[in-house]
Design a protein around this motif. Structure first.
Motif, short mmCIF file in Angstrom:
data_model
loop_
_atom_site.label_atom_id
_atom_site.label_comp_id
_atom_site.label_asym_id
_atom_site.label_seq_id
_atom_site.Cartn_x
_atom_site.Cartn_y
_atom_site.Cartn_z
N UNK A 1 4.57 13.08 9.15
CA UNK A 1 5.17 13.88 7.69
C UNK A 1 4.13 12.89 6.37
N UNK A 2 4.42 11.03 6.38
CA UNK A 2 3.18 10.96 5.93
C UNK A 2 2.21 11.06 5.87
N UNK B 1 0.60 -1.10 -0.21
CA UNK B 1 -0.07 0.21 -0.12
C UNK B 1 1.37 1.26 0.06
N UNK B 2 0.46 1.85 -0.81
CA UNK B 2 1.84 3.51 -0.98
C UNK B 2 1.97 4.40 -0.12
N UNK B 3 2.45 5.12 0.68
CA UNK B 3 2.18 5.83 0.88
C UNK B 3 1.43 6.95 1.27
N UNK B 4 0.94 7.50 -0.18
CA UNK B 4 -0.20 8.13 0.29
C UNK B 4 -1.66 7.84 1.08
N UNK B 5 -1.97 6.47 1.12
CA UNK B 5 -3.35 5.66 0.69
C UNK B 5 -3.48 4.79 2.32
N UNK C 1 -2.16 1.48 -9.77
CA UNK C 1 -2.03 -0.14 -9.68
C UNK C 1 -1.47 -0.59 -8.72
N UNK C 2 -2.30 -1.82 -8.28
CA UNK C 2 -1.84 -2.15 -6.67
C UNK C 2 -2.00 -4.39 -7.66
N UNK C 3 -0.72 -5.00 -7.16
CA UNK C 3 -0.74 -5.91 -7.24
C UNK C 3 -1.37 -6.18 -5.99
N UNK C 4 -1.74 -7.42 -6.69
CA UNK C 4 -2.60 -8.45 -5.40
C UNK C 4 -2.72 -9.27 -3.58
#
Length: 284
Positions: free
Chosen positions: A144-145, A112-116, A164-167
């Motif tokens: 900060x994140x 899960x990327x930091x933005x989310x 696009x997020x890998x399962x």
């Protein structure tokens, strides 16, 4: 790219100080054209003495000064490897400044990327990455994140994100099942926003690029007031640093890779349903 980052931070420091370009130029005893070229990232030559003087008159703290001096030293590289702790302090995030200036982020991730990330998910990730750091430092990094996430939730010109997020990110447990459940629900909720598209690349897609793809992001920028547009930049995060690429042919190759992954990804509604299904599974 380092020159553009340097210019962006110098411009922000000057604006915060309330000084004009002409006033700053007088204070460092240089021409206004020199200061303007530094701020736009188009100097003929970067003099470290100029950057040092600008940091002094604009009251940059030590971390910012060290970071800008590091950017100046690396200002002639077109493909730039930023090694953490090498020239630029670890406490200074080059990527955050670049991301904040972007109009669109197009990326592929296997976590899960930091933005989310939710606060709990982010804390586990950061604490795992920095096990020897004090609790206060962990808390600062989490804040900060979370602050970065305002880019996608603000009302005025939010960052457009195509993720696009890998399962595998739905199955790899970070922290606890409860944290995972909360995180996946959060992703599903975010995906209903007009500026956020989250699509899952399922296991059944096999290897659409012919090999295992590592995470990557492409940042695109809006046209500036002068009619110019910053070149798109590919960001590749590594364990000890990050690689920034801006050659047009390289960026295009990553766009085609993202398009290939998009063709096998679930559509937004299918992805949202899968996220909610996975969230329920974690709390059974």
């Amino acid at each position: 790219m380092p020159r553009r980052q340097l210019g962006r931070h110098l411009r922000e420091l000057r604006q915060e100080s309330g000084l004009t370009i002409a006033e700053v130029a007088r204070l460092i005893e240089r021409g206004a054209g020199t200061v303007q070229r530094l701020e736009t990232g188009t100097p003929h030559r970067i003099r470290l003495l100029d950057i040092e003087a600008l940091c002094r008159v604009l009251h940059a703290d030590q971390t910012m000064t060290d970071a800008l001096m590091g950017l100046a030293r690396q200002g002639n590289d077109r493909s730039w490897w930023h090694e953490y702790g090498d020239l630029i302090p670890e406490a200074f995030s080059v990527y955050i400044g670049l991301e904040a200036a972007a109009a669109t982020s197009t990326s592929f991730s296997n976590i899960v990327p930091g933005l989310f990330q939710t606060p709990s998910y982010a804390e586990v990730m950061i604490r795992t990455a920095y096990p020897d750091n004090a609790a206060s430092d962990i808390s600062r990094r989490v804040q900060i994140r979370l602050h970065r996430q305002r880019l996608v939730t603000r009302n005025w010109q939010p960052l457009r994100v195509i993720e696009l997020l890998d399962e595998q990110a739905l199955h790899r447990v970070v922290g606890s099942p409860a944290i995972m459940s909360q995180q996946l629900r959060h992703l599903a909720d975010l995906s209903t926003r007009d500026n956020i598209e989250i699509r899952i690349v399922p296991f059944t897609a096999a290897l659409p690029l012919g090999e295992v793809a590592g995470p990557f992001g492409i940042l695109d920028f809006a046209q500036g007031t002068t009619g110019t547009r910053e070149p798109s930049t590919v960001h590749l995060e590594g364990f000890t640093g990050a690689l920034y690429l801006e050659q047009a042919e390289t960026v295009e190759r990553y766009r085609k890779a993202h398009q290939a992954l998009s063709r096998v990804a679930l559509n937004p509604q299918q992805s949202r349903d899968l996220l909610r299904q996975a969230a329920r599974r974690f709390v059974r």
